[in-house]
Design a protein around this motif. Structure first.
Motif, mmCIF file in Angstrom:
data_model
loop_
_atom_site.group_PDB
_atom_site.id
_atom_site.type_symbol
_atom_site.label_atom_id
_atom_site.label_comp_id
_atom_site.label_asym_id
_atom_site.label_seq_id
_atom_site.Cartn_x
_atom_site.Cartn_y
_atom_site.Cartn_z
ATOM 1 N N ASP A 138 1.213 -1.083 0.151
ATOM 2 C CA ASP A 138 -0.119 0.169 -0.353
ATOM 3 C C ASP A 138 0.711 1.579 -0.336
ATOM 4 N N ASP A 139 -0.003 2.889 -0.403
ATOM 5 C CA ASP A 139 1.224 3.226 -0.939
ATOM 6 C C ASP A 139 1.837 4.302 0.591
ATOM 7 N N LYS A 140 0.467 3.696 1.957
ATOM 8 C CA LYS A 140 0.375 4.749 3.585
ATOM 9 C C LYS A 140 -0.226 3.501 3.620
ATOM 10 N N ASP A 141 0.315 3.558 5.363
ATOM 11 C CA ASP A 141 -0.262 3.435 6.479
ATOM 12 C C ASP A 141 -2.020 3.475 6.425
ATOM 13 N N ARG A 142 -3.047 3.106 6.993
ATOM 14 C CA ARG A 142 -4.285 3.370 6.726
ATOM 15 C C ARG A 142 -4.670 3.176 8.599
ATOM 16 N N VAL A 143 -4.899 4.020 9.015
ATOM 17 C CA VAL A 143 -6.019 4.615 10.581
ATOM 18 C C VAL A 143 -7.365 3.601 9.863
ATOM 19 N N LEU A 144 -6.869 2.815 11.450
ATOM 20 C CA LEU A 144 -8.208 2.221 11.958
ATOM 21 C C LEU A 144 -9.474 2.972 12.985
ATOM 22 N N ILE A 145 -8.865 3.486 13.730
ATOM 23 C CA ILE A 145 -9.674 4.220 15.337
ATOM 24 C C ILE A 145 -8.680 5.973 14.938
ATOM 25 N N LYS A 146 -9.186 6.998 14.770
ATOM 26 C CA LYS A 146 -9.048 8.514 15.405
ATOM 27 C C LYS A 146 -8.678 8.095 16.226
ATOM 28 N N ALA A 147 -7.811 9.461 16.184
ATOM 29 C CA ALA A 147 -7.299 10.314 17.834
ATOM 30 C C ALA A 147 -8.988 10.676 18.956
ATOM 31 N N ASP A 148 -10.005 10.831 17.702
ATOM 32 C CA ASP A 148 -11.036 11.379 18.540
ATOM 33 C C ASP A 148 -11.843 9.774 19.229
ATOM 34 N N GLY A 149 -11.195 8.483 18.403
ATOM 35 C CA GLY A 149 -12.162 7.415 19.500
ATOM 36 C C GLY A 149 -12.941 6.678 17.705
ATOM 37 N N ASP A 150 -13.331 7.771 17.179
ATOM 38 C CA ASP A 150 -13.749 7.556 15.743
ATOM 39 C C ASP A 150 -12.987 5.885 15.224
ATOM 40 N N THR A 151 -14.049 5.649 14.954
ATOM 41 C CA THR A 151 -13.563 3.814 13.686
ATOM 42 C C THR A 151 -13.054 4.452 12.289
#
Length: 552
Positions: A292-305
């Motif tokens: 993949d061209d970049k890593d992906r966020v699963l859970i944001k800093a605010d806790g939202d998926t």
């Protein structure tokens, strides 16, 4: 003798040469048997000698002669020539070639089916448009192609589950609910909301079905419009799909992944695999390890998926349900999803070259009177599935959308697809089937019967009969390649070739007796050939979800 039977005969001839010590090679698992374009080169061409020559340490023509010597001993082989560098040009006798007509009629609806994918459990997800509006023209293309592909794969022995992924969680659903609430209260729809006559229709239906909804407080009212609007829109999509001849085995809710805790569990499973890490307060999946061209966020800093977390949970859910291969059929604007979906598969410990396939479909446009049609009466700025069906009908829509490779843009001309001319491909194919049904009715009125038992295949000896029989023999191979390559258009294009061969046969080979002519065995033989051809047309059209009319 079918191409498959001839292929097996060639394998057996190679095996016999190996056992006799004349060849020291591995017997090929498959042997390609093709119809030569130049009919002077025989009925079938085989290149097995060229394939084996290097391993055998012999010139290809010498290998070809060793194989040909054994094939010449078989009944039904009229002649074998060795051409060029070592091609086997095989000519069958008329009886052996004509026998195919009996094979097709006897097999009936099962002719062409095989077991190439027996034991494979395939999850085929397609359309999956957001339930915030009617299915648009891009989704209609996937409906036609996806359903046809499911039918083809089942005919090839696969255990197929068709699935619609309902994106019923997230921002777009909230905007949908807000748009419905605004319409019901006579307020302007928010700038980033949904517009179109269908929004007013759904809003009015909700007000009718939920008495007192407009008296609720704003937050409760909004949730009701969101929930009821989603229910009505999904029901509308299900209706339009069923009327288009598309049945989904599973309607899968994205929201159910969140409500059941499956998303959180998926994140933990991937963490256990060693690919999840925490950074800047967020939870990440290290997809760059797998291209993949970049890593992906699963859970944001605010806790939202994120949607990506849902995608991961959804793939794991498919695997937990026992699917070997998950096929995603996505629109042209989803190219960026390919790498990240494959990365999810790799992070889960699966093989992205086997356990997942992502097919991308290109855009579709429609023409009327030479001008592009852009607007829907009901949905505003999109063309919907109901528009397409109203303009050209289900059969023309399904056939024309499935007959072009999905990686090519497609233009549908309404004027052409509603005409009764050979320029209209679905009419051309359906007319051929109806023409054969007409011959069968005329034969019945004349009291002529033709059964597989009294059939004399050796009488089918003209070039036009030979060509038609050769095309009928190709059908199982066409289905197998269409399934393997995930290319439903191969079936449609084959039917058009078959229609051309049938029309040429019909023009040159009189099937029924004329005037006071007596009924002959040749009439009966040709009548059975017509029935065999009709069977293949019916089978092929059925695999595309298109009707095979008896009259037109």
């Amino acid at each position: 003798m079918t191409p498959a039977e001839l292929s097996q005969a060639v394998q057996a001839a190679v095996s016999a040469a190996v056992e006799a010590g004349e060849l020291t090679v591995a017997v090929p698992e498959t042997v390609n048997v093709e119809r030569p374009k130049n009919r002077d080169h025989g009925d079938y061409a085989v290149n097995v000698a060229l394939q084996l020559a290097k391993a055998a340490g012999k010139p290809p023509r010498q290998v070809a002669e060793l194989v040909a010597a054994r094939l010449r001993e078989l009944p039904g082989i009229a002649k074998i020539d060795i051409a060029g560098p070592g091609f086997l040009n095989i000519t069958l006798d008329a009886a052996t070639q004509g026998e195919l007509a009996r094979t097709v009629v006897t097999a009936g609806a099962q002719y062409g089916h095989g077991d190439a994918f027996a034991g494979q459990k395939i999850n085929l997800e397609f359309v999956s448009a957001n339930p915030t509006g009617p299915i648009h023209i891009g989704g209609v293309r996937w409906a036609a192609v996806g359903d046809s592909l499911a039918r083809i794969l089942r005919a090839c022995g696969a255990d197929v589950t068709t699935e619609y992924y309902i994106n019923d969680a997230g921002v777009q659903i909230s905007k949908f609910g807000t748009s419905l609430q605004a319409a019901a209260n006579g307020r302007p729809v928010p700038e980033d909301g949904y517009v179109g006559e269908y929004i007013n229709d759904i809003a009015a239906e909700i007000v009718k079905q939920v008495p007192g909804i407009l008296e609720l407080d704003d937050a409760t009212q909004l949730e009701s419009f969101r929930t009821e609007g989603l229910r009505l829109m999904v029901a509308e999509i299900q209706r339009s799909m069923e009327e288009f001849g598309v049945h989904f085995d599973v309607w899968f809710s994205e929201k159910s992944l969140h409500d059941s805790g499956a998303v959180e569990k998926a994140v933990e499973r991937l963490r256990e695999q060693g690919h999840v890490y925490d950074q800047d307060g967020a939870v990440w999946l290290r997809t760059t390890d797998f291209g993949d061209d970049k890593d992906r966020v699963l859970i944001k800093a605010d806790g939202d998926t994120t949607y990506f977390a849902s995608d991961a949970a959804y793939y794991l859910n498919k695997r937990d349900r026992g699917n070997d291969v998950s096929v995603y059929m996505l629109g042209a604007d989803h190219h960026g999803y390919v790498g990240r979906l494959k990365a999810i598969v790799a992070c889960a410990g699966d093989d992205p070259s086997h356990n997942i396939e992502v097919l991308i479909g290109q855009f579709v446009k429609m023409l009327k009177d030479g001008e592009e049609v852009r607007m829907s009466k009901r949905a505003g700025n999109i063309i919907t599935i109901d528009d397409v069906v109203d303009w050209i009908g289900v059969d023309a829509a399904r056939y024309s959308l499935a007959r072009v490779p999905t990686d090519s843009t497609l233009t549908l001309d309404i004027d052409v697809l509603t005409s009764q001319t050979k320029d209209n491909p679905v009419y051309y194919v359906q007319y051929a089937h109806a023409r054969m049904c007409s011959i069968a009715r005329n034969a019945a009125e004349m009291g002529i019967e033709s059964t597989a038992e009294d059939f004399k295949p050796e009488l089918l000896s003209t070039p036009w009969e030979n060509q038609l029989l050769g095309q009928l023999g190709k059908f199982p191979g066409v289905l197998a390649s269409a399934g393997e390559l995930r290319e439903a258009h191969r079936v449609a294009r084959y039917l058009e070739e078959l229609a051309g061969d049938y029309h040429r046969f019909y023009e040159n080979c009189w099937v029924l007796p004329r005037g006071d002519e007596e009924v002959t065995d040749l009439n009966r033989a040709r009548l059975l050939l017509v029935e065999a051809t009709r069977t293949v047309f019916a089978n092929g059209l059925g695999l595309l979800g298109v009707s095979a009319p008896e009259r037109m």
